[in-house]
Design a protein around this motif. Structure first.
Motif, PDB file in Angstrom:
ATOM      1  N   LEU A   1      -6.935 -14.916  -2.242  1.00 58.11           N
ATOM      2  CA  LEU A   1      -7.274 -15.186  -0.840  1.00 58.11           C
ATOM      3  C   LEU A   1      -6.173 -15.939  -0.114  1.00 58.11           C
ATOM      4  O   LEU A   1      -5.800 -15.593   1.006  1.00 58.11           O
ATOM      5  CB  LEU A   1      -8.564 -16.007  -0.769  1.00 58.11           C
ATOM      6  N   THR A   2      -5.660 -16.971  -0.752  1.00 56.56           N
ATOM      7  CA  THR A   2      -4.758 -17.878  -0.055  1.00 56.56           C
ATOM      8  C   THR A   2      -3.302 -17.437  -0.053  1.00 56.56           C
ATOM      9  O   THR A   2      -2.574 -17.675   0.906  1.00 56.56           O
ATOM     10  CB  THR A   2      -4.844 -19.286  -0.676  1.00 56.56           C
ATOM     11  N   GLU A   3      -2.868 -16.784  -1.119  1.00 54.45           N
ATOM     12  CA  GLU A   3      -1.449 -16.449  -1.241  1.00 54.45           C
ATOM     13  C   GLU A   3      -1.182 -14.954  -1.313  1.00 54.45           C
ATOM     14  O   GLU A   3      -0.304 -14.427  -0.607  1.00 54.45           O
ATOM     15  CB  GLU A   3      -0.853 -17.112  -2.496  1.00 54.45           C
ATOM     16  N   ILE A   4      -1.925 -14.257  -2.139  1.00 52.78           N
ATOM     17  CA  ILE A   4      -1.585 -12.867  -2.444  1.00 52.78           C
ATOM     18  C   ILE A   4      -1.966 -11.911  -1.314  1.00 52.78           C
ATOM     19  O   ILE A   4      -1.196 -11.005  -0.963  1.00 52.78           O
ATOM     20  CB  ILE A   4      -2.234 -12.436  -3.775  1.00 52.78           C
ATOM     21  N   LYS A   5      -3.123 -12.091  -0.719  1.00 49.94           N
ATOM     22  CA  LYS A   5      -3.565 -11.197   0.352  1.00 49.94           C
ATOM     23  C   LYS A   5      -2.580 -11.158   1.523  1.00 49.94           C
ATOM     24  O   LYS A   5      -2.245 -10.066   2.014  1.00 49.94           O
ATOM     25  CB  LYS A   5      -4.953 -11.603   0.835  1.00 49.94           C
ATOM     26  N   PRO A   6      -2.056 -12.295   2.006  1.00 47.32           N
ATOM     27  CA  PRO A   6      -1.047 -12.237   3.080  1.00 47.32           C
ATOM     28  C   PRO A   6       0.227 -11.502   2.652  1.00 47.32           C
ATOM     29  O   PRO A   6       0.854 -10.816   3.463  1.00 47.32           O
ATOM     30  CB  PRO A   6      -0.768 -13.711   3.389  1.00 47.32           C
TER      31      PRO A   6
ATOM     32  N   GLU B   1       2.177  -8.076   4.274  1.00 44.43           N
ATOM     33  CA  GLU B   1       3.604  -8.005   4.568  1.00 44.43           C
ATOM     34  C   GLU B   1       4.234  -6.784   3.896  1.00 44.43           C
ATOM     35  O   GLU B   1       5.099  -6.117   4.481  1.00 44.43           O
ATOM     36  CB  GLU B   1       4.308  -9.279   4.093  1.00 44.43           C
ATOM     37  N   CYS B   2       3.792  -6.474   2.684  1.00 39.67           N
ATOM     38  CA  CYS B   2       4.298  -5.285   1.989  1.00 39.67           C
ATOM     39  C   CYS B   2       3.956  -4.016   2.761  1.00 39.67           C
ATOM     40  O   CYS B   2       4.761  -3.075   2.830  1.00 39.67           O
ATOM     41  CB  CYS B   2       3.714  -5.195   0.580  1.00 39.67           C
ATOM     42  N   GLU B   3       2.763  -3.990   3.348  1.00 37.35           N
ATOM     43  CA  GLU B   3       2.340  -2.820   4.119  1.00 37.35           C
ATOM     44  C   GLU B   3       3.145  -2.677   5.408  1.00 37.35           C
ATOM     45  O   GLU B   3       3.468  -1.567   5.842  1.00 37.35           O
ATOM     46  CB  GLU B   3       0.846  -2.933   4.432  1.00 37.35           C
ATOM     47  N   LEU B   4       3.463  -3.812   6.034  1.00 37.53           N
ATOM     48  CA  LEU B   4       4.189  -3.786   7.302  1.00 37.53           C
ATOM     49  C   LEU B   4       5.691  -3.644   7.126  1.00 37.53           C
ATOM     50  O   LEU B   4       6.399  -3.276   8.065  1.00 37.53           O
ATOM     51  CB  LEU B   4       3.884  -5.065   8.097  1.00 37.53           C
ATOM     52  N   SER B   5       6.191  -3.936   5.908  1.00 41.28           N
ATOM     53  CA  SER B   5       7.637  -3.889   5.653  1.00 41.28           C
ATOM     54  C   SER B   5       7.921  -3.024   4.430  1.00 41.28           C
ATOM     55  O   SER B   5       8.298  -3.524   3.369  1.00 41.28           O
ATOM     56  CB  SER B   5       8.192  -5.301   5.440  1.00 41.28           C
ATOM     57  N   PRO B   6       7.718  -1.717   4.537  1.00 45.59           N
ATOM     58  CA  PRO B   6       7.956  -0.831   3.390  1.00 45.59           C
ATOM     59  C   PRO B   6       9.433  -0.793   3.026  1.00 45.59           C
ATOM     60  O   PRO B   6      10.292  -1.202   3.818  1.00 45.59           O
ATOM     61  CB  PRO B   6       7.465   0.528   3.899  1.00 45.59           C
ATOM     62  N   PRO B   7       9.749  -0.302   1.844  1.00 37.79           N
ATOM     63  CA  PRO B   7      11.157  -0.245   1.418  1.00 37.79           C
ATOM     64  C   PRO B   7      11.985   0.682   2.296  1.00 37.79           C
ATOM     65  O   PRO B   7      11.474   1.651   2.869  1.00 37.79           O
ATOM     66  CB  PRO B   7      11.066   0.277  -0.021  1.00 37.79           C
TER      67      PRO B   7
ATOM     68  N   PRO C   1      10.716  -9.364   0.851  1.00 33.06           N
ATOM     69  CA  PRO C   1      10.495 -10.548   0.012  1.00 33.06           C
ATOM     70  C   PRO C   1       9.086 -10.603  -0.572  1.00 33.06           C
ATOM     71  O   PRO C   1       8.906 -11.089  -1.703  1.00 33.06           O
ATOM     72  CB  PRO C   1      10.743 -11.709   0.985  1.00 33.06           C
ATOM     73  N   ALA C   2       8.099 -10.128   0.157  1.00 35.38           N
ATOM     74  CA  ALA C   2       6.719 -10.163  -0.347  1.00 35.38           C
ATOM     75  C   ALA C   2       6.572  -9.289  -1.583  1.00 35.38           C
ATOM     76  O   ALA C   2       5.854  -9.648  -2.532  1.00 35.38           O
ATOM     77  CB  ALA C   2       5.753  -9.699   0.747  1.00 35.38           C
ATOM     78  N   TRP C   3       7.219  -8.133  -1.592  1.00 31.68           N
ATOM     79  CA  TRP C   3       7.168  -7.247  -2.759  1.00 31.68           C
ATOM     80  C   TRP C   3       7.777  -7.920  -3.984  1.00 31.68           C
ATOM     81  O   TRP C   3       7.230  -7.879  -5.084  1.00 31.68           O
ATOM     82  CB  TRP C   3       7.918  -5.952  -2.435  1.00 31.68           C
ATOM     83  N   ARG C   4       8.892  -8.601  -3.761  1.00 31.69           N
ATOM     84  CA  ARG C   4       9.559  -9.292  -4.869  1.00 31.69           C
ATOM     85  C   ARG C   4       8.725 -10.480  -5.348  1.00 31.69           C
ATOM     86  O   ARG C   4       8.708 -10.789  -6.548  1.00 31.69           O
ATOM     87  CB  ARG C   4      10.960  -9.720  -4.447  1.00 31.69           C
ATOM     88  N   ARG C   5       8.029 -11.116  -4.425  1.00 33.47           N
ATOM     89  CA  ARG C   5       7.148 -12.223  -4.807  1.00 33.47           C
ATOM     90  C   ARG C   5       5.955 -11.707  -5.620  1.00 33.47           C
ATOM     91  O   ARG C   5       5.490 -12.381  -6.543  1.00 33.47           O
ATOM     92  CB  ARG C   5       6.658 -12.958  -3.551  1.00 33.47           C
ATOM     93  N   MET C   6       5.480 -10.517  -5.305  1.00 32.03           N
ATOM     94  CA  MET C   6       4.385  -9.917  -6.078  1.00 32.03           C
ATOM     95  C   MET C   6       4.785  -9.776  -7.548  1.00 32.03           C
ATOM     96  O   MET C   6       3.967  -9.983  -8.457  1.00 32.03           O
ATOM     97  CB  MET C   6       4.011  -8.551  -5.510  1.00 32.03           C
ATOM     98  N   LYS C   7       6.016  -9.413  -7.773  1.00 29.10           N
ATOM     99  CA  LYS C   7       6.500  -9.276  -9.153  1.00 29.10           C
ATOM    100  C   LYS C   7       6.444 -10.620  -9.874  1.00 29.10           C
ATOM    101  O   LYS C   7       6.025 -10.699 -11.040  1.00 29.10           O
ATOM    102  CB  LYS C   7       7.929  -8.730  -9.139  1.00 29.10           C
ATOM    103  N   GLU C   8       6.840 -11.676  -9.202  1.00 25.37           N
ATOM    104  CA  GLU C   8       6.793 -13.003  -9.809  1.00 25.37           C
ATOM    105  C   GLU C   8       5.355 -13.414 -10.124  1.00 25.37           C
ATOM    106  O   GLU C   8       5.071 -13.964 -11.198  1.00 25.37           O
ATOM    107  CB  GLU C   8       7.437 -14.020  -8.866  1.00 25.37           C
ATOM    108  N   ILE C   9       4.454 -13.140  -9.188  1.00 20.98           N
ATOM    109  CA  ILE C   9       3.046 -13.496  -9.387  1.00 20.98           C
ATOM    110  C   ILE C   9       2.457 -12.712 -10.556  1.00 20.98           C
ATOM    111  O   ILE C   9       1.681 -13.251 -11.360  1.00 20.98           O
ATOM    112  CB  ILE C   9       2.245 -13.251  -8.100  1.00 20.98           C
ATOM    113  N   ALA C  10       2.823 -11.439 -10.663  1.00 26.08           N
ATOM    114  CA  ALA C  10       2.324 -10.624 -11.774  1.00 26.08           C
ATOM    115  C   ALA C  10       2.708 -11.241 -13.112  1.00 26.08           C
ATOM    116  O   ALA C  10       1.914 -11.230 -14.068  1.00 26.08           O
ATOM    117  CB  ALA C  10       2.882  -9.201 -11.662  1.00 26.08           C
ATOM    118  N   ALA C  11       3.914 -11.772 -13.186  1.00 23.58           N
ATOM    119  CA  ALA C  11       4.349 -12.435 -14.419  1.00 23.58           C
ATOM    120  C   ALA C  11       3.585 -13.733 -14.632  1.00 23.58           C
ATOM    121  O   ALA C  11       3.062 -13.995 -15.729  1.00 23.58           O
ATOM    122  CB  ALA C  11       5.850 -12.710 -14.360  1.00 23.58           C
ATOM    123  N   GLU C  12       3.511 -14.547 -13.594  1.00 28.49           N
ATOM    124  CA  GLU C  12       2.823 -15.842 -13.712  1.00 28.49           C
ATOM    125  C   GLU C  12       1.370 -15.688 -14.150  1.00 28.49           C
ATOM    126  O   GLU C  12       0.860 -16.484 -14.942  1.00 28.49           O
ATOM    127  CB  GLU C  12       2.885 -16.571 -12.366  1.00 28.49           C
TER     128      GLU C  12
END
Length: 471
Positions: free
Chosen positions: A56-61, A65-71, A90-101
């Motif tokens: 809710l707080t971090e991932i949903k926003p 951003e990923c939807e609005l800023s496609p590759p 940057p949001a896509w790259r942050r998703m990768k970090e979160i997936a690991a965490e």
């Protein structure tokens, strides 16, 4: 101006809101309490509640951003030098970090909860799916690649790769692609694969060919099929001529591994993720299957990615129904809330039943997978899993498309508006009946399962669901 204010208020539509998706999912919580050992259930529930808050707080926003800023693809620089640079936000790259965490891959291989580890992972992916900004797809392929390497006994040359694919450390975590589809191919990799592997004096292989669909083309590594050329340059056709290779997409300096990007695909959905056409022009690779055993070696990857497909399908249905139900508590039509219109609630109830059935089927499959991976499965469990994976992928992929479109209708014209976020869910769901095998391909796979088992599979299935042979 008071009249204008009142007029504006009559046109206002209150946005449906969702909270912590774990805490709001009564069926999910009931399933965990019923099936997991108490100690495991307590720890898993705590993790899922915490993850639900993070969604809710971090991932949903980030997903938005990923939807609005496609590759985007930058093929050349200003001076005509070839770059082949796929730029992700940057949001896509942050998703990768979160997936690991969050251990979205690691949890399945650490197996701290023994056979229940797959259930834990699947539920986290289920909660993550519709807030992932499309990152669920590279996770599916990463999980599949890790599974292939594990099924090969984690050879010494692949230990480092396996460690990266299953890492909790964002700085070490790798994602994998799955480069199988070619221009003549699709599901028919046996006859459609044209990529050739040429062995070098140092024992490595160089790959030459064109990959028509490469999802998550920004991944770190990939598995791919190719035909090994003999000394005269001849290759064997059919599935028996295919071998499986592992390759890194970039070298230590960050340069592409003799790979050229032709273009990014312009897709109906999953626009958050880079899907590309790639030329392999001498890409250095490692043979990881026995020669000619490539198709057999990717079977374990296909099982995993199909399960991920089921997870995404059930998650899409759940998200749309939750939003529809929440909207019914707010939207007034014909003098009363939608929740007070019996026909409308009957529609939502029918979708709810379908989604609950699909969820329980998913949990049955991941439960069986957990037993197989921890050597706790008997022969009946293995036969049932072999049958249910293609059945569930087929059924839920088709079902999800129907349910999300029906749910979109629950919002009337507002459901058709891009800025509500609802069309994104619909578009991204429509691919689920295509990825990892279309309906007819899966039907043939089920038929092969039934034929090879000489009736054993159906006997196990009938006894499991307690169907009388006379019914």
């Amino acid at each position: 101006m008071p009249f204008a204010t009142r007029e504006t208020e009559t046109l206002f539509r209150e946005q449906p809101k969702i909270g912590n998706q774990y805490l709001e999912d009564a069926l999910l919580q009931s399933y965990l309490k019923t099936h997991l050992p108490p100690k495991v259930q307590e720890e898993v529930s705590q993790d899922l509640e915490k993850f639900g808050n993070r969604l809710l707080t971090e991932i949903k926003p980030l997903a938005r951003e990923c939807e609005l800023s496609p590759p985007v693809f930058r093929q050349y620089d200003a001076w005509g030098q070839r770059l082949d640079h796929i730029i992700t936000c940057p949001a896509w790259r942050r998703m990768k970090e979160i997936a690991a965490e969050e251990g979205l891959i690691a949890e399945a291989y650490k197996r701290r909860y023994s056979n229940w580890s797959r259930v834990h992972q699947a539920i986290k992916l289920y909660l993550f799916s519709n807030s992932s900004g499309g990152f669920s797809c590279p996770l599916a392929m990463t999980d599949g690649a890790a599974k292939v390497i594990e099924s090969l006994g984690i050879p010494g040359s692949l230990k480092n790769a396996f460690h990266h694919l299953t890492s909790h450390d964002p700085k070490k975590f790798w994602t994998s692609g799955q480069w199988m589809t070619e221009r003549r191919g699709g599901s028919d990799v046996a006859n459609g694969t044209e990529t050739v592997a040429r062995k070098q004096p140092d024992g490595a292989y160089h790959l030459y060919g064109f990959k028509w669909f490469t999802s998550a083309a920004d991944s770190d590594v990939t598995l791919t099929l190719a035909r090994i050329a003999d000394a005269q340059g001849h290759v064997k056709q059919g599935s028996g001529g295919l071998s499986l290779f592992f390759l890194k997409v970039r070298d230590e300096e960050g340069k592409l591994n003799n790979i050229k990007v032709q273009r990014l695909k312009d897709k109906l959905g999953t626009r958050q993720m880079a899907t590309a056409e790639l030329w392999l022009d001498g890409a250095k690779a490692e043979l990881i299957s026995a020669e000619g055993r490539g198709v057999a070696s990717i079977s374990s990857m296909l099982n995993i990615t199909r399960i991920h497909n089921v997870i995404a399908a059930v998650a899409s249905m759940r998200r749309m129904i939750n939003l529809s139900r929440e909207y019914a508590l707010r939207r007034v039509a014909f003098g009363k809330l939608l929740k007070d219109h019996p026909l409308h609630m009957q529609t939502i109830a029918r979708m709810e039943v379908q989604t609950r059935g699909a969820f329980l089927l998913l949990m049955e499959i991941v439960g069986l997978l957990g037993l197989v991976e921890t050597n706790m499965a008997n022969e009946q469990d293995q036969l049932l899993l072999r049958l249910l994976i293609p059945v569930a992928k087929l059924y839920t992929g088709k079902q999800a498309s129907a349910v999300v479109v029906e749910a979109m209708e629950c919002f009337g014209g507002q459901g058709y508006m891009e800025d509500t976020g609802l069309p994104v869910i619909v578009r991204d769901t429509l691919v689920l009946s295509i990825w990892e095998g279309t309906t007819n391909i899966l039907s043939l796979d089920v038929l092969r399962s039934l034929t090879k088992s000489q009736g054993q599979v159906m006997a196990v299935f009938s006894s499991t669901v307690q169907v009388s042979p006379h019914q």
